[in-house]
Design a protein around this motif. Structure first.
Motif, PDB file in Angstrom:
ATOM      1  N   ILE A  84       1.315   9.350  -0.563  1.00 13.28           N
ATOM      2  CA  ILE A  84       2.582   9.551  -1.290  1.00 13.28           C
ATOM      3  C   ILE A  84       3.582   8.419  -1.050  1.00 13.28           C
ATOM      4  N   TYR A  85       3.287   7.564  -0.063  1.00  9.75           N
ATOM      5  CA  TYR A  85       4.193   6.437   0.223  1.00  9.75           C
ATOM      6  C   TYR A  85       3.741   5.149  -0.459  1.00  9.75           C
ATOM      7  N   SER A  86       2.813   5.248  -1.427  1.00  8.40           N
ATOM      8  CA  SER A  86       2.237   4.053  -2.051  1.00  8.40           C
ATOM      9  C   SER A  86       3.280   3.104  -2.624  1.00  8.40           C
ATOM     10  N   ALA A  87       4.313   3.661  -3.272  1.00  2.00           N
ATOM     11  CA  ALA A  87       5.310   2.807  -3.935  1.00  2.00           C
ATOM     12  C   ALA A  87       6.242   2.124  -2.934  1.00  2.00           C
ATOM     13  N   ARG A  88       6.291   2.645  -1.714  1.00  2.00           N
ATOM     14  CA  ARG A  88       7.211   2.065  -0.709  1.00  2.00           C
ATOM     15  C   ARG A  88       6.483   1.807   0.606  1.00  2.00           C
ATOM     16  N   TYR A  89       5.217   1.486   0.516  1.00  7.94           N
ATOM     17  CA  TYR A  89       4.374   1.305   1.703  1.00  7.94           C
ATOM     18  C   TYR A  89       4.912   0.201   2.616  1.00  7.94           C
ATOM     19  N   ALA A  90       5.370  -0.888   2.021  1.00  7.28           N
ATOM     20  CA  ALA A  90       5.870  -2.017   2.817  1.00  7.28           C
ATOM     21  C   ALA A  90       7.398  -1.975   2.984  1.00  7.28           C
ATOM     22  N   GLY A  91       8.004  -0.824   2.660  1.00  9.44           N
ATOM     23  CA  GLY A  91       9.462  -0.689   2.788  1.00  9.44           C
ATOM     24  C   GLY A  91      10.075  -0.159   1.504  1.00  9.44           C
ATOM     25  N   GLU A  92      11.287   0.368   1.602  1.00 10.53           N
ATOM     26  CA  GLU A  92      11.949   1.021   0.460  1.00 10.53           C
ATOM     27  C   GLU A  92      12.004   0.166  -0.800  1.00 10.53           C
ATOM     28  N   ASP A  93      12.345  -1.117  -0.651  1.00 11.44           N
ATOM     29  CA  ASP A  93      12.490  -1.968  -1.846  1.00 11.44           C
ATOM     30  C   ASP A  93      11.348  -2.964  -1.971  1.00 11.44           C
ATOM     31  N   ALA A  94      10.198  -2.603  -1.441  1.00 13.44           N
ATOM     32  CA  ALA A  94       9.049  -3.524  -1.444  1.00 13.44           C
ATOM     33  C   ALA A  94       8.549  -3.766  -2.868  1.00 13.44           C
ATOM     34  N   SER A  95       8.089  -4.989  -3.105  1.00 10.61           N
ATOM     35  CA  SER A  95       7.500  -5.326  -4.412  1.00 10.61           C
ATOM     36  C   SER A  95       6.035  -4.894  -4.414  1.00 10.61           C
ATOM     37  N   ASP A  96       5.429  -4.846  -5.606  1.00 10.77           N
ATOM     38  CA  ASP A  96       3.999  -4.531  -5.731  1.00 10.77           C
ATOM     39  C   ASP A  96       3.178  -5.458  -4.831  1.00 10.77           C
ATOM     40  N   LYS A  97       3.564  -6.722  -4.847  1.00 10.44           N
ATOM     41  CA  LYS A  97       2.830  -7.743  -4.094  1.00 10.44           C
ATOM     42  C   LYS A  97       2.877  -7.461  -2.588  1.00 10.44           C
ATOM     43  N   GLU A  98       4.062  -7.076  -2.095  1.00 14.13           N
ATOM     44  CA  GLU A  98       4.226  -6.785  -0.664  1.00 14.13           C
ATOM     45  C   GLU A  98       3.424  -5.549  -0.248  1.00 14.13           C
ATOM     46  N   ASN A  99       3.457  -4.524  -1.105  1.00 12.92           N
ATOM     47  CA  ASN A  99       2.678  -3.313  -0.824  1.00 12.92           C
ATOM     48  C   ASN A  99       1.179  -3.624  -0.778  1.00 12.92           C
ATOM     49  N   LEU A 100       0.740  -4.408  -1.760  1.00 10.18           N
ATOM     50  CA  LEU A 100      -0.674  -4.786  -1.863  1.00 10.18           C
ATOM     51  C   LEU A 100      -1.111  -5.568  -0.616  1.00 10.18           C
ATOM     52  N   GLN A 101      -0.270  -6.517  -0.216  1.00  7.12           N
ATOM     53  CA  GLN A 101      -0.578  -7.352   0.944  1.00  7.12           C
ATOM     54  C   GLN A 101      -0.687  -6.503   2.215  1.00  7.12           C
ATOM     55  N   LYS A 102       0.249  -5.564   2.372  1.00 11.54           N
ATOM     56  CA  LYS A 102       0.230  -4.711   3.570  1.00 11.54           C
ATOM     57  C   LYS A 102      -1.057  -3.877   3.602  1.00 11.54           C
ATOM     58  N   LEU A 103      -1.452  -3.340   2.443  1.00 12.52           N
ATOM     59  CA  LEU A 103      -2.667  -2.521   2.374  1.00 12.52           C
ATOM     60  C   LEU A 103      -3.904  -3.338   2.753  1.00 12.52           C
ATOM     61  N   MET A 104      -4.014  -4.525   2.175  1.00 14.56           N
ATOM     62  CA  MET A 104      -5.184  -5.363   2.458  1.00 14.56           C
ATOM     63  C   MET A 104      -5.204  -5.781   3.936  1.00 14.56           C
ATOM     64  N   ASN A 105      -4.041  -6.110   4.476  1.00 15.25           N
ATOM     65  CA  ASN A 105      -3.955  -6.484   5.896  1.00 15.25           C
ATOM     66  C   ASN A 105      -4.354  -5.321   6.807  1.00 15.25           C
ATOM     67  N   ALA A 106      -3.947  -4.104   6.411  1.00 19.20           N
ATOM     68  CA  ALA A 106      -4.261  -2.914   7.223  1.00 19.20           C
ATOM     69  C   ALA A 106      -5.764  -2.650   7.251  1.00 19.20           C
ATOM     70  N   VAL A 107      -6.423  -2.856   6.099  1.00 15.33           N
ATOM     71  CA  VAL A 107      -7.888  -2.667   6.043  1.00 15.33           C
ATOM     72  C   VAL A 107      -8.576  -3.764   6.876  1.00 15.33           C
ATOM     73  N   LYS A 108      -8.086  -4.999   6.712  1.00 14.50           N
ATOM     74  CA  LYS A 108      -8.633  -6.132   7.490  1.00 14.50           C
ATOM     75  C   LYS A 108      -8.492  -5.885   8.995  1.00 14.50           C
ATOM     76  N   ALA A 109      -7.366  -5.310   9.390  1.00 18.29           N
ATOM     77  CA  ALA A 109      -7.095  -5.054  10.810  1.00 18.29           C
ATOM     78  C   ALA A 109      -8.097  -4.073  11.409  1.00 18.29           C
ATOM     79  N   LYS A 110      -8.759  -3.306  10.561  1.00 15.67           N
ATOM     80  CA  LYS A 110      -9.809  -2.381  11.023  1.00 15.67           C
ATOM     81  C   LYS A 110     -11.149  -3.106  11.137  1.00 15.67           C
TER      82      LYS A 110
END
Length: 201
Positions: A84-110
């Motif tokens: 449910i936090y998909s739209a604000r994963y990287a912060g309240e005013d995060a851009s699509d690009k920032e959210n996408l980057q955080k997701l990919m980094n989180a998977v990579k970190a695993k």
């Protein structure tokens, strides 16, 4: 019959207009000023209802038909995040690009290059007749290197089941048949046609 969308997200407005072409579809911000809605429900359905109810109340028109969508991506390797936090994963005013980057980094970190994942779309319709909710899902995998410029959000890193291209690479028409929102909107359209029939009896 006019459907008021409880969103001003251009990507969503475009997608919903295309799927509900039998109706006049307008974002609520065409009718009233944008306002903040606190989405504090624990699931997509609850947040979709919060948005639709808030816009219905703010319009002050009992005959209004308000449709809202709450959607996001859940990644197995991340325990279902961002959900449910998909739209604000990287912060309240995060851009699509920032959210996408955080997701990919989180998977990579695993230590992974991909993970099973799914999209959920919950659509709420609020009218004087009552409240209805419908859902749609799309399953596949997320990858850690973005591909393609079509779509928005997490599309460049999501490969739907049965495909080898990301949503960012797939043609709009192909995506329409697959997407979680398309599936939910198909069901929502059935609800809207029922309302239309009842109102014109």
């Amino acid at each position: 019959m006019r459907i008021v969308l409880a969103t001003s997200n251009k990507g969503k407005v475009r997608e919903i207009k295309a799927m509900c072409s039998d109706f006049e579809v307008v974002p609520y911000t065409d009718l009233i000023d944008a306002f903040d809605i606190i989405e504090d429900a624990p699931d997509f359905k609850g947040n979709a209802l919060i948005k639709a109810r808030a816009v219905y109340a703010a319009l002050g028109d009992e005959d209004a038909i308000v449709l809202s969508d709450d959607s996001g991506i859940s990644v197995d390797a991340l325990g279902g995040e961002p959900g449910i936090y998909s739209a604000r994963y990287a912060g309240e005013d995060a851009s699509d690009k920032e959210n996408l980057q955080k997701l990919m980094n989180a998977v990579k970190a695993k230590g992974l290059e991909s993970s099973p994942a799914h999209y959920t779309a919950a659509i709420a319709i609020v009218t004087k007749e009552g409240e209805q909710t419908v859902h749609g899902w799309m399953y596949g995998d997320v990858i850690t290197v973005p591909r393609g410029d079509n779509g928005f959000g997490y599309d460049p890193c999501f490969i739907p089941e049965g495909f080898d291209k990301t949503l960012g690479e797939l043609d709009e028409e192909v995506k329409k048949g697959l997407s979680h929102r398309s599936k939910a909107l198909y069901l929502a359209a059935l609800v809207l046609h029922t309302i239309k029939k009842e109102r014109h009896q």
